[in-house]
Scaffold this active site. Structure first.
Site, PDB file in Angstrom:
ATOM      1  N   ARG A 131      59.531 113.938  55.790  1.00 18.45           N
ATOM      2  CA  ARG A 131      58.438 113.473  54.953  1.00 18.45           C
ATOM      3  C   ARG A 131      57.462 112.724  55.862  1.00 18.45           C
ATOM      4  O   ARG A 131      57.697 112.588  57.053  1.00 18.45           O
ATOM      5  CB  ARG A 131      58.904 112.650  53.749  1.00 18.45           C
ATOM      6  CG  ARG A 131      60.190 111.925  53.820  1.00 18.45           C
ATOM      7  CD  ARG A 131      60.199 110.746  54.756  1.00 18.45           C
ATOM      8  NE  ARG A 131      59.070 109.879  54.494  1.00 18.45           N
ATOM      9  CZ  ARG A 131      58.522 109.090  55.373  1.00 18.45           C
ATOM     10  NH1 ARG A 131      58.986 109.021  56.617  1.00 18.45           N
ATOM     11  NH2 ARG A 131      57.498 108.333  55.086  1.00 18.45           N
ATOM     12  N   GLY A 132      56.351 112.268  55.251  1.00 17.66           N
ATOM     13  CA  GLY A 132      55.290 111.678  56.057  1.00 17.66           C
ATOM     14  C   GLY A 132      54.298 112.776  56.403  1.00 17.66           C
ATOM     15  O   GLY A 132      54.687 113.874  56.842  1.00 17.66           O
TER      16      GLY A 132
ATOM     17  N   ARG B 254      54.262 120.269  48.882  1.00 18.40           N
ATOM     18  CA  ARG B 254      53.854 118.888  48.574  1.00 18.40           C
ATOM     19  C   ARG B 254      52.330 118.869  48.525  1.00 18.40           C
ATOM     20  O   ARG B 254      51.665 119.125  49.524  1.00 18.40           O
ATOM     21  CB  ARG B 254      54.395 117.898  49.619  1.00 18.40           C
ATOM     22  CG  ARG B 254      55.917 117.794  49.546  1.00 18.40           C
ATOM     23  CD  ARG B 254      56.438 116.514  50.141  1.00 18.40           C
ATOM     24  NE  ARG B 254      56.092 115.344  49.364  1.00 18.40           N
ATOM     25  CZ  ARG B 254      56.252 114.088  49.818  1.00 18.40           C
ATOM     26  NH1 ARG B 254      56.717 113.874  51.020  1.00 18.40           N
ATOM     27  NH2 ARG B 254      55.932 113.052  49.055  1.00 18.40           N
TER      28      ARG B 254
ATOM     29  N   GLN C 146      61.175 104.022  51.072  1.00 15.11           N
ATOM     30  CA  GLN C 146      60.940 104.413  52.472  1.00 15.11           C
ATOM     31  C   GLN C 146      60.823 103.199  53.389  1.00 15.11           C
ATOM     32  O   GLN C 146      61.122 103.279  54.576  1.00 15.11           O
ATOM     33  CB  GLN C 146      59.664 105.260  52.601  1.00 15.11           C
ATOM     34  CG  GLN C 146      59.783 106.657  52.033  1.00 15.11           C
ATOM     35  CD  GLN C 146      59.265 106.722  50.616  1.00 15.11           C
ATOM     36  OE1 GLN C 146      59.371 105.765  49.851  1.00 15.11           O
ATOM     37  NE2 GLN C 146      58.702 107.856  50.231  1.00 15.11           N
TER      38      GLN C 146
ATOM     39  N   ASP D  68      47.999 109.716  53.549  1.00 16.39           N
ATOM     40  CA  ASP D  68      48.327 111.137  53.367  1.00 16.39           C
ATOM     41  C   ASP D  68      47.085 111.997  53.307  1.00 16.39           C
ATOM     42  O   ASP D  68      47.144 113.218  53.501  1.00 16.39           O
ATOM     43  CB  ASP D  68      49.150 111.314  52.093  1.00 16.39           C
ATOM     44  CG  ASP D  68      50.514 110.676  52.293  1.00 16.39           C
ATOM     45  OD1 ASP D  68      50.623 109.452  52.099  1.00 16.39           O
ATOM     46  OD2 ASP D  68      51.440 111.390  52.695  1.00 16.39           O
TER      47      ASP D  68
ATOM     48  N   ASN E 186      47.347 107.047  49.765  1.00 15.99           N
ATOM     49  CA  ASN E 186      48.621 106.747  50.446  1.00 15.99           C
ATOM     50  C   ASN E 186      49.679 106.453  49.384  1.00 15.99           C
ATOM     51  O   ASN E 186      49.406 106.489  48.177  1.00 15.99           O
ATOM     52  CB  ASN E 186      48.444 105.553  51.398  1.00 15.99           C
ATOM     53  CG  ASN E 186      49.640 105.378  52.330  1.00 15.99           C
ATOM     54  OD1 ASN E 186      50.132 106.346  52.907  1.00 15.99           O
ATOM     55  ND2 ASN E 186      50.130 104.165  52.468  1.00 15.99           N
TER      56      ASN E 186
HETATM   57  O1  MRU Z   1      56.229 110.495  50.200  1.00 15.90           O
HETATM   58  P1  MRU Z   1      56.226 110.280  51.690  1.00 15.90           P
HETATM   59  O2  MRU Z   1      57.387 109.495  52.186  1.00 15.90           O
HETATM   60  O3  MRU Z   1      55.999 111.568  52.441  1.00 15.90           O
HETATM   61  O4  MRU Z   1      54.939 109.395  51.908  1.00 15.90           O
HETATM   62  C1  MRU Z   1      54.576 108.974  53.193  1.00 15.90           C
HETATM   63  C2  MRU Z   1      53.417 108.076  53.209  1.00 15.90           C
HETATM   64  O5  MRU Z   1      52.828 107.758  52.194  1.00 15.90           O
HETATM   65  C3  MRU Z   1      52.930 107.638  54.551  1.00 15.90           C
HETATM   66  O6  MRU Z   1      52.394 106.349  54.495  1.00 15.90           O
HETATM   67  C4  MRU Z   1      51.833 108.616  54.986  1.00 15.90           C
HETATM   68  O7  MRU Z   1      52.322 109.931  54.948  1.00 15.90           O
HETATM   69  C5  MRU Z   1      51.356 108.337  56.333  1.00 15.90           C
HETATM   70  S1  MRU Z   1      52.551 108.808  57.521  1.00 15.90           S
HETATM   71  C6  MRU Z   1      52.009 108.604  59.067  1.00 15.90           C
END
Ligand code: MRU
Length: 364
Positions: free
Chosen positions: A53-54, A90, A203, A244, A254
């Protein structure tokens, strides 16, 4: 970054040079598991169910998914089909579509028999590029941390609040929001990180806290609702989060809860920075609130929580009544006016159309 004595990226090619290996983030911080994935279906599951993820890491994983598809079937139809399949996994993080677009743009002009090798090569380049971008973000963010440190008494700690995990685990290496923190630590600047737990999936509690501990960065876990209180009491010098998707006019999408931190930061004159590599900018979108699709995830992520039991098992427990429905919007949009600056690989841009255009003039 290192796990124990060994350096890891979050994704790499297996010894068979066809499958990829990933750190399965669902089990952290309690277990460090590596999975091998060799099919497009496996890649789709890993992204959708958040083994990886991320935003940046999702993009790189998808790029390898295209390469796996090209090995199995390098036709135009298969290229379009893998784009369709993976783009739906996603919806919010734009890096996913950026990577899929880039792979298709690169592969389409090639003869089918050339595509598999070229696709693995380009996916590896995208992974390497991510590392370089994050390292540059780190340098640019470090300059801000140095400025804040210079205004404090010598040796006084710079307190940074972060939300979600925009760390090494969300990218290929270094992270975005964490890159300046790691470089500041290496430079001997005393930093301390307040880690938002980041409900519902935690997270922050599970991933960012693990990363900070692994790299010796002093940190404290807080519940999501504590940030405003700490800011009111002067305990936070700056906020750094990831994103994101950032729009052409600087709105920042985000992890859910980011907007509330930005409001509290504005009310308390705490600088609120967003760290992002340029593939996270969606130049086609102006108004983040109106135009960015917000991923709605299962209410089970709100009602059920994973953790380690006293006897060492990893288990899920229910925190709400069985019959209570739960809503789970996974992201929110922080309007550009609440953002102090966008820390990119080229420098710190104002969060506005003009600011981003000045930093990326080629985007017109
Ligand atoms: O749902 P996730 O864990 O994929 O969300 C991640 C985030 O919101 C991070 O802050 C974002 O992707 C930036 S990662 C460098």
């Amino acid at each position: 970054m290192n796990v124990g004595e060994r350096h890891y990226r979050t994704i790499w090619l297996s010894d068979d040079r066809q499958s990829v290996e990933i750190i399965d983030q669902r089990w952290l911080p309690h277990e460090f598991r590596v999975e091998t994935i060799g099919t497009v279906a496996g890649i789709a599951t890993a992204i959708r169910d958040m083994w990886v993820r991320g935003a940046p890491l999702i993009g790189v994983t998808a790029a390898y998914g295209v390469a796996i598809q090209m090995k199995d079937d390098p036709s135009d139809e298969a290229l379009d089909a893998v784009w369709e399949t993976l783009s739906k996994t996603r919806p919010t993080a734009i890096n996913l579509r950026w990577a899929l677009d880039e792979m298709r743009r690169f592969l389409k002009p090639l003869a089918p028999e050339e595509r598999a090798e070229a696709a693995y090569r380009r996916a590896a380049e995208i992974a390497d590029e991510d590392v370089g971008l994050n390292r540059a973000i780190g340098e640019n963010g470090l300059a801000i941390i140095k400025e804040i440190a210079a205004k404090k008494k010598p040796g006084e700690t710079v307190n940074i609040l972060t939300h979600c995990n925009a760390g090494w685990l969300a990218t290929v290496d270094y992270g975005t929001a964490t890159a300046p923190i790691y470089l500041a630590t290496e430079a001997g600047i005393p930093v301390h990180v307040y880690v938002d737990e980041t409900r519902p999936r935690n997270q922050g509690a599970q991933l960012t806290a693990w990363e900070m501990a692994g790299h010796g960065v002093p940190h404290t876990l807080i519940v999501d609702n504590a940030g405003g209180h700490l800011m009111q009491h002067g305990d936070i010098d700056m906020v750094i989060v990831g994103t994101d998707r950032t729009t052409a006019n600087g709105d920042v999408c985000n992890k859910i809860g980011t907007y509330l931190k930005a409001l509290a930061a504005a009310d308390n004159d705490v600088p609120f920075y967003v760290a992002l590599p340029s593939p996270t900018i969606d130049w086609t979108v102006a108004d983040g609130l109106a135009e960015i699709p917000i991923e709605e995830r299962s209410g089970d992520e709100v009602s059920l929580v994973w953790g380690k039991t006293a006897d060492g098992r990893i288990a899920q427990v229910r925190v709400s009544p069985d019959a209570t429905p739960a809503a789970n919007p996974a992201f929110d949009v922080t309007p550009a006016r609440l953002v102090t600056g966008l820390i990119t690989e080229r420098g710190v841009a104002r969060a506005s159309r003009e600011g981003l255009k000045a930093m990326f003039p080629e985007r017109g």
